[in-house]
Design an enzyme around this catalytic site. Structure first.
Site, mmCIF file in Angstrom:
data_model
loop_
_atom_site.group_PDB
_atom_site.id
_atom_site.type_symbol
_atom_site.label_atom_id
_atom_site.label_comp_id
_atom_site.label_asym_id
_atom_site.label_seq_id
_atom_site.Cartn_x
_atom_site.Cartn_y
_atom_site.Cartn_z
ATOM 1 N N ASN A 153 0.794 -1.224 0.000
ATOM 2 C CA ASN A 153 0.000 0.000 0.000
ATOM 3 C C ASN A 153 0.830 1.279 0.000
ATOM 4 O O ASN A 153 0.275 2.350 -0.170
ATOM 5 C CB ASN A 153 -0.948 0.015 1.213
ATOM 6 C CG ASN A 153 -0.215 -0.211 2.508
ATOM 7 O OD1 ASN A 153 0.441 -1.238 2.696
ATOM 8 N ND2 ASN A 153 -0.293 0.739 3.417
ATOM 9 N N SER A 201 -10.961 -5.330 1.245
ATOM 10 C CA SER A 201 -11.669 -4.264 1.948
ATOM 11 C C SER A 201 -12.485 -3.446 0.956
ATOM 12 O O SER A 201 -12.035 -3.199 -0.165
ATOM 13 C CB SER A 201 -10.666 -3.361 2.660
ATOM 14 O OG SER A 201 -11.318 -2.236 3.212
ATOM 15 N N CYS A 327 -2.311 5.561 7.860
ATOM 16 C CA CYS A 327 -2.341 5.176 9.263
ATOM 17 C C CYS A 327 -1.168 5.747 10.035
ATOM 18 O O CYS A 327 -1.191 5.805 11.241
ATOM 19 C CB CYS A 327 -2.331 3.661 9.388
ATOM 20 S SG CYS A 327 -3.413 2.900 8.215
HETATM 21 C C1 LIG Z 1 -6.370 -0.106 3.804
HETATM 22 C C2 LIG Z 1 -5.604 -1.355 4.002
HETATM 23 C C3 LIG Z 1 -5.920 -2.244 5.046
HETATM 24 C C4 LIG Z 1 -6.956 -1.922 6.105
HETATM 25 O O1 LIG Z 1 -8.251 -1.988 5.607
HETATM 26 P P1 LIG Z 1 -9.415 -1.221 6.424
HETATM 27 O O2 LIG Z 1 -10.652 -1.611 5.713
HETATM 28 O O3 LIG Z 1 -9.086 0.241 6.304
HETATM 29 O O4 LIG Z 1 -9.358 -1.701 7.826
HETATM 30 C C5 LIG Z 1 -5.202 -3.412 5.154
HETATM 31 N N1 LIG Z 1 -4.233 -3.718 4.281
HETATM 32 C C6 LIG Z 1 -3.906 -2.906 3.260
HETATM 33 C C7 LIG Z 1 -2.842 -3.319 2.319
HETATM 34 C C8 LIG Z 1 -4.572 -1.700 3.086
HETATM 35 O O5 LIG Z 1 -4.223 -0.886 2.082
#
Ligand SMILES: *Cc1c(COP(=O)(O)O)cnc(C)c1O
Length: 389
Positions: A153, A201, A327
């Site tokens: 990410n 997600s 985050c």
């Molecule tokens: C955004 C993200 C998450 C977390 O997902 P949420 O729905 O925001 O809790 C986990 N892993 C990756 C790679 C992400 O980009």
């Protein structure tokens, strides 16, 4: 001020109109609780079952392999902690991951370690790829579960999930992948790639925040994190978020149908942004370019600048980006991802992540490229003056 420019699609995406339209009836007449036996309940149950079926179809899975969650973080926790807790009596004590995972995975692995697991990390190559021989060394017959993200990410690098999952299976370990950033970018097919658990997600693909799913391969027993009712066969008790599940199913179908065109569109924008910045700021360094990567992320550092000042300067011009992941914005420590792939502290603490999305225009990219050198000069000037004091 001209229209603001949102370049933070790796943090979240706007809800698509088609998704919102699909959800609205479940906040109105179709409000039933899927566990109720009457007509309102049956109607909600039908919609939920259909949503599950549609998400399963998008992942090459069967519908009983899909468990809806409150998002990627919960799904990662169910996958890793649920698998670890189910296996902790088996003698397999190692939980393996990479140092570039999302905090949701790193936090879950760390919790498993507090519960007696041996946490182990693979080495990384400076291209942003997992070092395969290190992976083969640390994932062995004492390993309960290995977890490697499909697409990172912060820098967008793609890992060879098929090879990694096959190695894990060959030594009897479970394999999990966080596919949150992969979904909609790379093809995901549970019928051909032997991962055991996978997480996605909603809000990264145009569905609302607060909905996600974990794929749990048929036959695999996962210890639930919550205790209560029998929803989702006890894997995830609590009244289901029917509206969000329906919205997620719609977003997932659109993401799969549009995947190839979406990739080409975003790649063109990303390349234009990257080339524009590199042409105007020749000492800019783009991270994670050495291997396969998803098309939506440019992570760039310019020596003599720092992430926080750059983000503020960009925000003043109406341009929304982030330093690494959302985050950790607000924290001053450099990205754990960049550190793990060998980026110096100086460069890591100057990193800016720009991520394009379906609504990003060429004109917006050109405007960012246009203002970038002046922002760099301003931040460099301020930092040089501060250093001289
Ligand atoms: C955004 C993200 C998450 C977390 O997902 P949420 O729905 O925001 O809790 C986990 N892993 C990756 C790679 C992400 O980009």
């Amino acid at each position: 001020m001209p229209e603001p420019i949102y370049l933070d699609h790796a943090a979240t995406t706007p809800v698509r109109q088609e998704v919102l339209d699909a959800m609205v009836p479940f906040y109105g007449p179709r409000f039933g609780n899927p566990s109720s036996a009457h007509r309102w309940g049956r109607d909600a149950r039908t919609a939920l079952d259909e949503a599950r079926e549609r998400v399963a179809h998008c992942l090459g899975a069967r519908s009983d392999e899909i468990c809806f969650t409150s998002g990627g973080t919960e799904a990662d926790n169910i996958a890793i902690l649920g698998a670890w807790r189910a296996l902790s009596g088996s003698g397999r004590r190692a939980v393996v991951t990479t140092p570039i995972e999302h905090k949701a995975v790193l936090g879950a692995v760390h919790q498993a370690a507090k519960e007696g697991a041996q946490e182990r990390f693979t080495a990384m190559r400076d291209t942003g790829a997992v070092d395969l021989s290190s992976f083969n060394d640390v994932v062995r017959n004492d390993t309960a579960i290995a977890s490697v993200m499909w697409v990172n990410n912060e820098i967008g690098t793609i890992q060879p999930i098929d090879d990694l999952a096959r190695h894990a299976k060959s030594v009897g370990a479970l394999f999990h992948t966080d596919a949150v950033q992969a979904f909609g970018n790379v093809a995901i097919d549970a019928s051909t790639v032997p991962f055991d658990v996978l997480t996605v997600s909603g809000h990264k693909i145009g569905a609302p925040k607060g909905i996600g799913a974990v794929f749990i391969r048929r036959g695999l027993v996962i210890e639930p994190l919550f205790h209560g009712g029998t929803q989702d066969r006890g894997r995830r008790p609590g009244t289901e978020n029917v509206a969000a599940a329906v919205g997620f199913a719609r977003a997932a179908e659109l993401a799969v149908a549009e995947r190839e065109a979406h990739w080409l569109q975003l790649e063109r924008l990303r390349d234009r942004l990257e080339a524009g910045i590199l042409a105007r700021v020749p000492d800019a360094v783009v991270h994670g370019r050495g291997g396969p990567r998803a098309p939506h992320i440019v992570n760039v550092s310019v020596p003599g600048t720092d992430s926080e000042s750059m983000l503020m300067a960009l925000d003043l011009r109406g341009i929304g980006c982030s330093a690494g992941s959302a985050c950790q914005s607000g924290s001053v420590s450099p990205s754990h991802v960049l550190s793990a792939i060998g980026v110096s502290n100086e460069l890591a603490s100057a990193a800016i992540r720009m991520s394009v999305g379906a609504l990003t225009t060429e004109a917006a990219v050109d405007r960012v490229v246009e203002v970038y050198p002046a922002l760099i000069a301003k931040v460099r000037g301020a930092n040089a003056a501060a250093a001289a004091d």
